[in-house]
Design a protein around this motif. Structure first.
Motif, short mmCIF file in Angstrom:
data_model
loop_
_atom_site.label_atom_id
_atom_site.label_comp_id
_atom_site.label_asym_id
_atom_site.label_seq_id
_atom_site.Cartn_x
_atom_site.Cartn_y
_atom_site.Cartn_z
N SER A 151 26.56 3.60 29.69
CA SER A 151 25.56 3.01 30.59
C SER A 151 26.09 2.88 32.01
N GLU B 236 20.88 -8.56 22.89
CA GLU B 236 20.38 -9.20 24.11
C GLU B 236 21.53 -9.45 25.09
N LEU C 155 22.41 -6.26 26.77
CA LEU C 155 21.40 -5.97 27.79
C LEU C 155 21.63 -6.80 29.05
N PHE D 181 19.30 3.72 27.27
CA PHE D 181 18.16 2.95 26.77
C PHE D 181 16.86 3.76 26.80
N ARG E 116 12.61 -4.48 31.40
CA ARG E 116 13.81 -4.72 30.60
C ARG E 116 13.86 -3.72 29.44
N ASP F 250 14.03 -3.81 26.32
CA ASP F 250 13.88 -4.64 25.12
C ASP F 250 14.01 -3.85 23.82
N LYS G 35 17.04 -4.24 21.29
CA LYS G 35 17.19 -5.36 20.35
C LYS G 35 16.69 -4.98 18.96
#
Lengths: 486, 486
Positions: free
Chosen positions: A32, B56, B59, B75, B321, B323, B326
């Motif tokens: 990343s 999370e 992230l 992602f 985001r 998400d 997750k």
């Protein structure tokens, strides 16, 4: 027995071992982008504030849903207090309200939605746009963020009814929409039988960091019975600038807006997402609850303790993260002085980069071989620096006629200079030196945005110049395509 | 010199010391609700999955914006792959697309927005709802989530044009909207010159956990040229249930929808927010990019590397985001078997609670003094258990006539039983025993939702019964108000 979801071995449908889960996390981290580098430059967001990150971790651990007070007593109370503090910073009138929403685009759509309600009345909520009795039209600057277009699509106005007003890019014009042109367009729309309902102003345009003139727009909106929404997603931070400074001056009149958006996840380094929507109460007392609410008794039980504290029915959402806490905590940590310093420092560094890029003698002394052409040869309005890099092999293009920004899209010189920024960016990405910097414009120019000054120094501005030159100076034009076979 | 935002002392505008910041975090943690308790029961969300929490934190640390591939390569790639996996789980056709969006309400609004585009065509995007040439009307069940109403407000249809279809609450009806009534309402709307454009189905209604009949609704929608959106925010998880189980059976026909929402932050314990929107491509090839996009060149640079990988222009947002990670990571950790177990276990525990609550002899043996009246004396459709608690002092009310759920709103017995749940809830909150359990209904009944079975056992179901009785058995009706002064 016991709870759901066993943790089996890695094979089959049984799930991965804890070691394997850790390895997956490491893999994701390895591949990343390091947004925590001070030299991470991207579209309007930058290095995160460490205290903001700590707040994010508290939020994750609590996994709180900010829809009712009973499940989010601390965060509900804190969000209300923070909103009132922001109302004062932006100079909105006493009694204004606010909400943290998932992103600046959503915040702008809340503004458009409120504007529609203000123009048509409660009938638009129950009966829809048909209740408007005609086509609503809004206006924003030609440099406005595309969320105004997406919002026009989403709320059913239609993208062609969110009209683009031409922009004044001179130093005095500060990238603002031309108010004379706006008023002409409003009158023309009225003459066509349309209903002008809002001006979507911008504080800090995406590319050039331009600021609309809120004071003048307020007058226009009052004259025509229109809502003034201000997209301060990027430039709202200017209101935190030090007294008498350039940033603070740019924020003049923000408090005259009917509604306003600001993303602390941009300049202030709050972790994504952290966006606030602020709005005046409508005349006659209508507020967020009237515009958005629908009294779902199963969620907001009337007979429980303190039902009046629930914020859920003020929103267009249901579940909502307690994003406000990130701004609250980092503000506590840096204080008003730290917030001011952050903004002023970003403006200072943007000007520092510009000064250096325009100083031929200093660049020569640094051994820079290409040349830098700052967009319109002028200081940035805010923290966005737009510039062309001209490699030695294209030196002839700099002097040969009109400046790049005046060239039409299909001009040969424009076409050739447009290839340089993507080339340099690609090489910087591969070298790992601030690879995220964007380019754009009618022809590709670089767009350096000092979104987060945390950890950035004057020396970094020099280093950026040197890195661009290092990767770009060897640029050679691609050979012309072979002639088509006879 | 150096970066923005110094960390000064605590006094004045200078910001708090690191120790003070830590103290503020501790204070927030101390006064917040412990959502990580297995006995945390709230509206449709529950105890978080520990691997989801780890995701999370990854992230947050990366602070990645999932709008372009260049800033979010891992992602973006992972979200695309996960969406395709979900398309298969829900049985949507090959070529369907998806996005993680900020919450189930937004996901439902994406569905309504897509439905409108599908009915009117691209003209609605540019010209707005006027291009529809009439009033659009949609239909959802009377038990549907209020996001359909909020969406009708937001997208400009108007709340009164999102019509409520009556519900069949019998065990066979499973809380579904009555398809015969729906078809009558569609014909009536057409007769009035309105344009039916969508059915908003629900898999897992908020209060009763009811499931609409997707197979029957698909036929109705095909017959009338309407879009079928399925709000599976809560009940979408049923598609993960074990083969042949009750949950899996409830998910039958989900793949027939044109679009579908699911919140892994509910049943699966993904941290808030984690919501996905899935949609078929329109006939003629239109997909998320055509419905929502607006080609902002300054964000999605055409000349950079891999511009076709950017997901940003598929959305109605800008910053977003990541998400999806997750769900991705927790699914890896528990495997398909763990996902199935989680759902089936929630259904099993809900039925376990119901069985116990309906077993007078067992309750007597446990020393329970009040009595439990399960809503409609029937097993829950899914994981939502609705019931009344009757304290000894109101024992007469249970036998005295029609069952509670048939009483009109203003009935005296209803009014009196309605006071019990708020009283018990208040006492449970103060005692700290599963204080978040909701109540609702025409008259207040308890609503226990097994949103996350992680760490929950059969013994906890017994404990819940005992806790309610412990706090409720002493309930005495308030004295009648004194007569007005003569």
């Amino acid at each position: 027995g016991g709870g759901g979801g066993g943790r089996g071995g890695a094979e089959g449908g049984q799930g991965a071992s804890p070691d394997e889960v850790v390895r997956l996390c490491e893999l994701v981290l390895d591949y990343s982008v390091r947004t925590s580098s001070p030299l991470f430059f991207n579209q309007l967001y930058g290095r995160v504030d460490p205290v903001g990150l700590a707040a994010e971790n508290v939020l994750s651990t609590l996994n709180t849903n900010a829809f009712t007070w009973e499940v989010a007593p601390v965060f509900t109370t804190l969000e209300r207090a923070l909103v009132q503090r922001l109302v004062r910073v932006f100079g909105l009138p006493e009694g204004s309200e606010g909400l943290f929403v998932p992103g600046g685009s959503m915040a702008n759509m809340y503004g458009m939605h409120s504007a529609r309600y203000a123009k048509v009345g409660a009938a638009v909520k129950s009966g829809g746009l048909m209740a408007a009795g005609g086509q609503l039209v809004g206006f924003c600057s030609a440099d406005a963020h595309y969320s105004y277009a997406k919002g026009a699509n989403f709320i059913g106005i239609g993208t062609e009814n969110m009209l683009s007003v031409p922009v004044d890019h001179s130093p005095e014009g500060r990238g603002s929409m031309r108010v004379d042109a706006l008023e002409e367009m409003i009158l023309a729309a009225k003459a066509e039988g349309k209903i002008p309902f809002m001006v979507g102003a911008t504080s800090g345009t995406t590319v050039y960091g331009g600021f609309d003139d809120a004071v003048a727009l307020r007058e226009v909106c009052d004259r025509h019975g229109m809502w003034l929404h201000l997209d301060g997603a990027w430039g709202g931070a200017a209101a935190f600038g030090g007294e008498g400074g350039a940033a603070r001056e740019l924020s003049r009149g923000m408090g005259l807006a009917d509604s306003l958006s600001w993303n602390p996840h941009k300049m202030m380094g709050a972790p994504l997402q952290c966006s606030v929507f602020l709005t005046r109460r409508l005349k006659g007392g209508g507020g967020l609850r009237e515009v958005n609410g629908c009294q779902a008794h199963y969620c907001f039980q009337e007979d429980k303790n303190f039902p009046e504290e629930d914020m859920g029915d003020m929103t267009l959402h249901c579940s909502r993260r307690a994003d406000s806490f990130k701004l609250w905590l980092l503000w506590k940590a840096v204080g008003d002085a730290g917030m001011a310093h952050r903004v002023d420092e970003a403006v200072r560094l943007a000007r520092r980069f510009t000064d250096l890029a325009m100083d031929k003698a200093a660049l020569e002394e640094l051994g820079v071989q290409g040349s830098f052409v700052v967009w319109r040869n002028q200081a940035p309005f805010y923290c966005n620096v737009c510039f062309y890099y001209v490699p030695p092999s294209l030196a002839w293009a700099e002097g040969g006629g009109a400046p790049f920004w005046e060239l039409p899209k299909d001009d040969e010189r424009a076409r050739r200079i447009s290839r340089v920024a993507p080339y340099v960016k690609d090489r910087m990405q591969r070298a790992g030196t601030c690879g995220m910097m964007g380019f754009c414009g009618k022809h590709n120019h670089f767009r350096l945005v000092i979104a987060s000054p945390i950890g950035l120094s004057d020396q970094d501005m020099v280093r950026l110049i040197l890195d661009i030159d290092a990767e770009g100076k060897g640029y050679q034009e691609p050979p012309p395509p072979p002639p088509p076979p006879p």
